[in-house]
Design an enzyme around this catalytic site. Structure first.
Site, PDB file in Angstrom:
ATOM      1  CB  CYS A   1      -0.808   0.097   1.076  1.00  0.00           C
ATOM      2  SG  CYS A   1      -0.045   0.242   2.880  1.00  0.00           S
TER       3      CYS A   1
ATOM      4  CG  HIS B   1      -2.089   3.985   8.459  1.00  0.00           C
ATOM      5  ND1 HIS B   1      -3.299   3.194   8.355  1.00  0.00           N
ATOM      6  CD2 HIS B   1      -1.390   3.888   7.090  1.00  0.00           C
ATOM      7  CE1 HIS B   1      -3.306   2.667   6.941  1.00  0.00           C
ATOM      8  NE2 HIS B   1      -2.328   2.970   6.319  1.00  0.00           N
TER       9      HIS B   1
END
Length: 639
Positions: free
Chosen positions: A15, A538
């Protein structure tokens, strides 16, 4: 069916941030493979690096390859295998379906099509995406160029200081001597600087097919005789040829070709056509204007003295110290170094003094006021002193990342002072390198003034850092504390949840606005909800002073665009500085993996207090490196 007879699928997960989704996708694929009776091996491309790297034997035995990534992943290794490329979120939402599809897609034929992985994996958003690609490619070129710069600079410095003989024109190395040979090695290293820059910019855009034409056209950029220039186009020309070569090679690579032509397309056709197109364009159209601009700039700078030299030194010093190895730093460094060949070593003298200010000042600040810095920061400060001696500005990055609003302005101020004083005192550096090492090796004219300028810059930056950081004693606690756990919290939206968690994280977050922006940008790329009532927002940015984990268990679920369309009740906020170490990232990866298990989630939902949640999370964390206990969870409030 025997387990060894089951088909083997290789999977790659990645990612954009490499913190959570990379590992969640890996866990989901492994679970789905186990249920389907499929053997699987997963290679994760996360922030802690590549783990589970496939061996040649793995690739040979694989029946299919699944690439679940939102970043560019090369397919070169998998020619002749069935290869399916998709986004990382798809692997979290539909892992079983992807494993089945991977075994049905056509075989990837030849290496020529392997570079297409960049097109599949990289999301596009018009001009912004192209600018981001060019920035990444430029940094790719600069990072590969630096070893040539350092090697060439230090070889020249050693040859000049040891083998040079004083003359009316300065130190001169006698022809035919051993040190003249060492000098030539340094010259050769410098000669490769611009071609390497150009080559790896092109490769950053077009992958391997851009490498050779980028190198060839980079040589064109520095060979001024091809387009009527004595000095050549310098590093500016190298950047231009690198970008042009990359995009021309990328365009040619996308042309559909017969499968019989495909094997020779990337190794013969693309390099030849790209080299011809960009090389001739530079020789007949671009080269002369760029070289003329560079020569005009050189002439103007050669006339600088007095007040104008002070201003130039201040500007170059501020740029050098601002981003410590980033675009501003490299622009000023290449500008000063490029003028040495034109007979003007004074801008490089300004750069040489300023380039060592940030790392040396950070080291001095952590030494003279140790109580104001954490143990990790003090360790980084000691390392930065060594790097500063050798003129490596990047040594200041750890502390600057942890305390950007205190350290970066201080760096800029001290760098500007050092550069301005070096300009005022006419300090000259005859090699493309900086720091005390160059002055001690004899490559600097005006050594006393060089060290005075450097000392003034270091003093200004160190004092500013110490004053800005303040007297507060830093904490020595772990990644997660009880105060960062919200039990049965209430919020009406995911933005409100993140605001609550950022506030709960306390002063480990130095800029709540920056962390919120980074977290929202991550949500815009794809939701961080992973199903089963869990979300893992995050952020990895300069707004975080120390790695922190904050947890919210919500009284009522919040809509989070989850793949299973269920509201989210358990939220883990992960925030780390831009320079987070591997140990912290391994811990966060462990948490992401563990959240896929229903047993762990049930225990968190059943916990009656923040203390119980901390204890549950502590149980899944790996021990801190070099210790036998998990020291990254704060237990200071336990009985």
């Amino acid at each position: 069916m025997n387990a060894q007879d089951a088909p083997l699928v290789l999977a790659i997960t990645a990612c954009p941030t490499g913190i959570a989704h990379t590992y969640m996708a890996a866990e989901k694929l492994q679970e789905a493979a186990g249920e389907a009776g499929i053997r699987i091996k997963v290679e994760t491309h996360g922030s802690i690096g590549v783990e589970g790297t496939f061996t040649p034997a793995d690739i040979a035995a694989a029946s299919a390859v699944l690439i679940a990534a939102d970043v560019a992943i090369s397919k070169d290794r998998f020619a002749g295998k069935r290869v399916l490329s998709t986004g990382v979120d798809e692997a979290i939402k539909r892992p079983g379906e992807l494993l089945d599809r991977a075994q049905e897609v056509p075989v990837l034929e030849g290496a020529a099509r392997s570079a297409d992985s960049r097109e599949v994996a990289q999301p596009r958003s018009g001009g912004k995406a192209h600018l981001h690609t060019m920035y990444q490619a430029l940094m790719n070129g600069v990072s590969h160029m630096i070893p040539f710069v350092v090697t060439g600079g230090l070889l020249l410095a050693v040859a000049l200081s040891v083998g040079g003989q004083p003359t009316a024109e300065g130190l001169v190395i006698p022809e035919g001597s051993f040190w003249a040979t060492v000098e030539q090695l340094g010259v050769l290293a410098f000669g490769l600087m611009v071609p390497v820059l150009s080559a790896y910019i092109a490769a950053g855009i077009a992958d391997r097919p851009g490498l050779a034409p980028g190198f060839i056209t980079g040589m064109v950029a520095v060979t001024g005789s091809l387009y009527g220039s004595e000095a050549g186009a310098g590093f500016i020309g190298g950047i231009i040829t690198g970008i042009l070569s990359g995009y021309v090679a990328l365009g040619i690579r996308r042309i559909p070709v017969n499968r019989f032509v495909a094997p020779i397309w990337p190794i013969i056709v693309i390099p030849i056509l790209t080299s011809l197109i960009v090389g001739l364009l530079f020789i007949y159209v671009i080269g002369h204007p760029v070289a003329a601009l560079f020569e005009a700039l050189t002439g103007a700078l050669q006339g600088l003295d007095g007040g104008s030299a002070i201003v130039l030194g201040a500007v170059l010093g501020a740029m050098i110290a601002f981003d410590m190895g980033g675009p501003f730093n490299k622009t000023a460094f290449l500008f000063g170094g490029g003028l040495i060949a034109a007979g003007n070593p004074y801008p490089m003298g300004m750069v040489a003094a300023a380039i060592a200010v940030p790392p040396l000042a950070v080291g001095v600040a952590t030494l003279v006021r140790r109580s104001r810095f954490s143990a990790t920061e003090r360790e980084a400060g000691a390392a930065s002193l060594v790097m500063g001696f050798f003129g490596i500005t990047e040594g200041a990055i750890p502390l600057a990342s942890a305390r950007p609003f205190q350290v970066i302005p201080a760096n800029v101020l001290g760098g500007a002072v050092a550069g301005a004083l070096a300009g005022w005192w006419a300090v000259a550096d005859h090699v493309m390198h900086g720091g005390p090492i160059v002055a001690l090796l004899g490559a600097v004219d005006g050594v006393p003034w060089f060290f005075l300028a450097l000392a003034a810059g270091v003093a200004v930056t160190a004092c500013t850092i110490v004053l800005a950081v303040g007297w507060k004693q830093p904490r020595e606690e772990g990644l997660l504390s009880e105060r960062a756990v919200l039990v049965d919290a209430q919020a009406g939206s995911r933005e409100q949840v993140m605001e609550l968690l950022i506030d709960a994280a306390g002063d480990r977050i130095s800029s709540p606005e920056e962390v919120m922006r980074a977290a929202q940008e991550r949500e815009e790329k794809s939701t961080t909800a992973v199903g089963d009532g869990v979300a893992i927002p995050h952020a990895r940015c300069v707004g975080v002073s120390e790695p922190v984990l904050a947890i919210a268990r919500l009284r009522e679920g919040v809509e989070w665009d989850a793949p299973d369309e269920k509201p989210v009740r358990l939220v883990f906020l992960i925030a780390v500085p831009g320079n987070a170490g591997k140990q912290h990232l391994k811990i966060l990866a462990s948490i992401a993996r563990t959240l896929t298990t229903s047993d762990f989630r049930d225990r968190l939902f059943a916990a009656k207090s923040a203390k119980e949640i901390v204890e549950q999370v502590e149980g899944v964390l790996p021990p801190k490196e070099g210790s036998t206990t998990t020291a990254l969870v704060d237990s200071s409030r336990r009985p």
